[in-house]
Design a protein around this motif. Structure first.
Motif, PDB file in Angstrom:
ATOM      1  N   VAL A  29       0.843  -1.199   0.000  1.00 37.15           N
ATOM      2  CA  VAL A  29       0.000   0.000   0.000  1.00 37.15           C
ATOM      3  C   VAL A  29       0.878   1.249   0.000  1.00 37.15           C
ATOM      4  O   VAL A  29       0.574   2.225  -0.676  1.00 37.15           O
ATOM      5  CB  VAL A  29      -0.972  -0.005   1.200  1.00 37.15           C
ATOM      6  N   GLY A  30       1.972   1.216   0.740  1.00 39.86           N
ATOM      7  CA  GLY A  30       2.877   2.362   0.770  1.00 39.86           C
ATOM      8  C   GLY A  30       2.255   3.557   1.479  1.00 39.86           C
ATOM      9  O   GLY A  30       1.524   3.421   2.448  1.00 39.86           O
ATOM     10  N   GLU A  31       2.519   4.731   0.943  1.00 44.89           N
ATOM     11  CA  GLU A  31       2.017   5.975   1.525  1.00 44.89           C
ATOM     12  C   GLU A  31       0.537   6.149   1.191  1.00 44.89           C
ATOM     13  O   GLU A  31       0.134   5.953   0.049  1.00 44.89           O
ATOM     14  CB  GLU A  31       2.822   7.142   0.951  1.00 44.89           C
ATOM     15  N   LEU A  32      -0.262   6.513   2.184  1.00 46.83           N
ATOM     16  CA  LEU A  32      -1.692   6.713   1.979  1.00 46.83           C
ATOM     17  C   LEU A  32      -1.948   8.069   1.336  1.00 46.83           C
ATOM     18  O   LEU A  32      -1.220   9.033   1.558  1.00 46.83           O
ATOM     19  CB  LEU A  32      -2.445   6.627   3.303  1.00 46.83           C
ATOM     20  N   GLU A  33      -3.010   8.125   0.511  1.00 44.71           N
ATOM     21  CA  GLU A  33      -3.413   9.386  -0.099  1.00 44.71           C
ATOM     22  C   GLU A  33      -3.839  10.372   0.990  1.00 44.71           C
ATOM     23  O   GLU A  33      -4.250   9.973   2.076  1.00 44.71           O
ATOM     24  CB  GLU A  33      -4.594   9.156  -1.045  1.00 44.71           C
ATOM     25  N   ASP A  34      -3.744  11.650   0.676  1.00 44.54           N
ATOM     26  CA  ASP A  34      -4.179  12.667   1.637  1.00 44.54           C
ATOM     27  C   ASP A  34      -5.654  12.511   1.927  1.00 44.54           C
ATOM     28  O   ASP A  34      -6.459  12.331   1.021  1.00 44.54           O
ATOM     29  CB  ASP A  34      -3.917  14.070   1.088  1.00 44.54           C
ATOM     30  N   GLY A  35      -6.007  12.575   3.185  1.00 44.40           N
ATOM     31  CA  GLY A  35      -7.410  12.524   3.580  1.00 44.40           C
ATOM     32  C   GLY A  35      -7.967  11.124   3.740  1.00 44.40           C
ATOM     33  O   GLY A  35      -9.132  10.966   4.086  1.00 44.40           O
ATOM     34  N   ILE A  36      -7.178  10.084   3.491  1.00 43.96           N
ATOM     35  CA  ILE A  36      -7.670   8.707   3.649  1.00 43.96           C
ATOM     36  C   ILE A  36      -7.009   8.100   4.879  1.00 43.96           C
ATOM     37  O   ILE A  36      -5.779   8.055   4.983  1.00 43.96           O
ATOM     38  CB  ILE A  36      -7.362   7.845   2.406  1.00 43.96           C
ATOM     39  N   SER A  37      -7.838   7.662   5.811  1.00 38.87           N
ATOM     40  CA  SER A  37      -7.314   7.035   7.025  1.00 38.87           C
ATOM     41  C   SER A  37      -6.924   5.593   6.726  1.00 38.87           C
ATOM     42  O   SER A  37      -7.366   5.013   5.727  1.00 38.87           O
ATOM     43  CB  SER A  37      -8.374   7.076   8.123  1.00 38.87           C
ATOM     44  N   PRO A  38      -6.112   4.978   7.585  1.00 38.65           N
ATOM     45  CA  PRO A  38      -5.760   3.571   7.382  1.00 38.65           C
ATOM     46  C   PRO A  38      -6.984   2.654   7.355  1.00 38.65           C
ATOM     47  O   PRO A  38      -7.045   1.698   6.587  1.00 38.65           O
ATOM     48  CB  PRO A  38      -4.860   3.243   8.571  1.00 38.65           C
ATOM     49  N   GLU A  39      -7.984   2.964   8.186  1.00 38.97           N
ATOM     50  CA  GLU A  39      -9.203   2.158   8.207  1.00 38.97           C
ATOM     51  C   GLU A  39      -9.961   2.274   6.885  1.00 38.97           C
ATOM     52  O   GLU A  39     -10.499   1.301   6.366  1.00 38.97           O
ATOM     53  CB  GLU A  39     -10.112   2.564   9.379  1.00 38.97           C
ATOM     54  N   GLU A  40     -10.006   3.507   6.337  1.00 41.48           N
ATOM     55  CA  GLU A  40     -10.662   3.696   5.035  1.00 41.48           C
ATOM     56  C   GLU A  40      -9.923   2.940   3.934  1.00 41.48           C
ATOM     57  O   GLU A  40     -10.542   2.368   3.040  1.00 41.48           O
ATOM     58  CB  GLU A  40     -10.742   5.186   4.697  1.00 41.48           C
ATOM     59  N   MET A  41      -8.608   2.906   4.026  1.00 42.50           N
ATOM     60  CA  MET A  41      -7.827   2.156   3.037  1.00 42.50           C
ATOM     61  C   MET A  41      -8.115   0.660   3.158  1.00 42.50           C
ATOM     62  O   MET A  41      -8.201  -0.044   2.145  1.00 42.50           O
ATOM     63  CB  MET A  41      -6.335   2.427   3.206  1.00 42.50           C
ATOM     64  N   LEU A  42      -8.312   0.155   4.369  1.00 41.24           N
ATOM     65  CA  LEU A  42      -8.651  -1.258   4.552  1.00 41.24           C
ATOM     66  C   LEU A  42     -10.002  -1.576   3.903  1.00 41.24           C
ATOM     67  O   LEU A  42     -10.156  -2.607   3.256  1.00 41.24           O
ATOM     68  CB  LEU A  42      -8.667  -1.623   6.038  1.00 41.24           C
ATOM     69  N   VAL A  43     -10.968  -0.686   4.077  1.00 43.13           N
ATOM     70  CA  VAL A  43     -12.269  -0.876   3.435  1.00 43.13           C
ATOM     71  C   VAL A  43     -12.093  -0.865   1.920  1.00 43.13           C
ATOM     72  O   VAL A  43     -12.608  -1.729   1.210  1.00 43.13           O
ATOM     73  CB  VAL A  43     -13.277   0.217   3.865  1.00 43.13           C
ATOM     74  N   ARG A  44     -11.349   0.094   1.403  1.00 37.01           N
ATOM     75  CA  ARG A  44     -11.129   0.206  -0.047  1.00 37.01           C
ATOM     76  C   ARG A  44     -10.447  -1.052  -0.601  1.00 37.01           C
ATOM     77  O   ARG A  44     -10.815  -1.552  -1.652  1.00 37.01           O
ATOM     78  CB  ARG A  44     -10.294   1.441  -0.341  1.00 37.01           C
ATOM     79  N   LEU A  45      -9.477  -1.584   0.118  1.00 32.27           N
ATOM     80  CA  LEU A  45      -8.792  -2.808  -0.319  1.00 32.27           C
ATOM     81  C   LEU A  45      -9.755  -3.997  -0.336  1.00 32.27           C
ATOM     82  O   LEU A  45      -9.711  -4.834  -1.235  1.00 32.27           O
ATOM     83  CB  LEU A  45      -7.589  -3.101   0.574  1.00 32.27           C
ATOM     84  N   ASP A  46     -10.616  -4.078   0.677  1.00 33.33           N
ATOM     85  CA  ASP A  46     -11.605  -5.165   0.697  1.00 33.33           C
ATOM     86  C   ASP A  46     -12.580  -5.062  -0.464  1.00 33.33           C
ATOM     87  O   ASP A  46     -12.974  -6.066  -1.047  1.00 33.33           O
ATOM     88  CB  ASP A  46     -12.387  -5.166   2.010  1.00 33.33           C
ATOM     89  N   LEU A  47     -12.985  -3.851  -0.801  1.00 39.32           N
ATOM     90  CA  LEU A  47     -13.933  -3.659  -1.894  1.00 39.32           C
ATOM     91  C   LEU A  47     -13.291  -3.884  -3.260  1.00 39.32           C
ATOM     92  O   LEU A  47     -13.979  -4.173  -4.234  1.00 39.32           O
ATOM     93  CB  LEU A  47     -14.525  -2.246  -1.834  1.00 39.32           C
ATOM     94  N   ALA A  48     -11.974  -3.761  -3.340  1.00 40.27           N
ATOM     95  CA  ALA A  48     -11.284  -3.879  -4.624  1.00 40.27           C
ATOM     96  C   ALA A  48     -10.863  -5.306  -4.969  1.00 40.27           C
ATOM     97  O   ALA A  48     -10.358  -5.540  -6.049  1.00 40.27           O
ATOM     98  CB  ALA A  48     -10.057  -2.977  -4.630  1.00 40.27           C
ATOM     99  N   THR A  49     -11.079  -6.244  -4.072  1.00 42.16           N
ATOM    100  CA  THR A  49     -10.649  -7.616  -4.354  1.00 42.16           C
ATOM    101  C   THR A  49     -11.528  -8.233  -5.432  1.00 42.16           C
ATOM    102  O   THR A  49     -12.725  -7.920  -5.522  1.00 42.16           O
ATOM    103  CB  THR A  49     -10.708  -8.500  -3.094  1.00 42.16           C
TER     104      THR A  49
END
Length: 131
Positions: A29-49
Motif C-alpha cells: 500500500v505504501g504511503e496513503l493518499e491525503d485525507g484517507i485514514s488507514p481504516e478507510e484504506m482497509l475498506v477500499r482494499l476489501d472492496l477492490a478484491t
C-alpha cells in the motif's frame, strides 16, 4: 449501529483483536493518499478484491447487503460505498456500455437467425426474395 463496511467498524474489530491498522495493511500500500485514514484504506482494499468480501461483521443480513450493494450493477449505481475504488460515474458508464453492447449483440443474433448461407455461397434471408 455501524454498517459492516464502515471504517469505524474496522477500528472496533481491530481494537477487539488488539491490532492496529498498520498491523494488517499490506506493505504494498505504501504511503496513503491525503485525507484517507488507514481504516478507510482497509475498506477500499476489501472492496477492490476480485472476490468481494462476504463476511464483515457477523450479522448475515448486514453483511449480505454490504457485499451486494457494491456487487450488483443496478444496485451499485445508487448504493455503492463511497470508498469503493470505482466511482458511481464510472459504474454508470460501464452499465450503459453494457446495455448498448447487449442490444447490439441481440440485433446481430436476430438478423443471423433470419439469414443463412447455403453450400454454394448463396446468401438468403427469410422474407427477402430475389426477383
Amino acid at each position: 449501529l455501524l454498517a459492516p463496511d464502515d471504517p469505524e467498524m474496522y477500528k472496533l474489530v481491530l481494537k477487539s483483536q488488539e491490532l492496529g491498522p498498520e498491523d494488517v495493511l499490506p506493505p504494498s500500500v505504501g504511503e496513503l493518499e491525503d485525507g484517507i485514514s488507514p481504516e478507510e484504506m482497509l475498506v477500499r482494499l476489501d472492496l477492490a478484491t476480485p472476490l468481494p468480501k462476504a463476511a464483515w461483521s457477523g450479522d448475515r443480513k448486514a453483511d449480505w447487503w454490504a457485499m451486494n450493494r457494491n456487487l450488483i450493477p443496478m444496485l451499485s449505481l445508487c448504493t455503492s460505498n463511497p470508498l469503493h475504488p470505482y466511482s458511481r460515474v464510472e459504474r454508470s458508464v460501464v452499465f450503459l456500455v453494457g446495455i448498448f453492447w447487449s442490444i447490439q449483440v441481440a440485433s446481430w443474433l436476430g438478423v443471423a437467425k433470419a439469414c443463412s448461407f447455403d453450400c454454394n455461397s448463396n446468401f438468403q434471408c427469410e422474407g427477402m426474395h430475389a426477383s
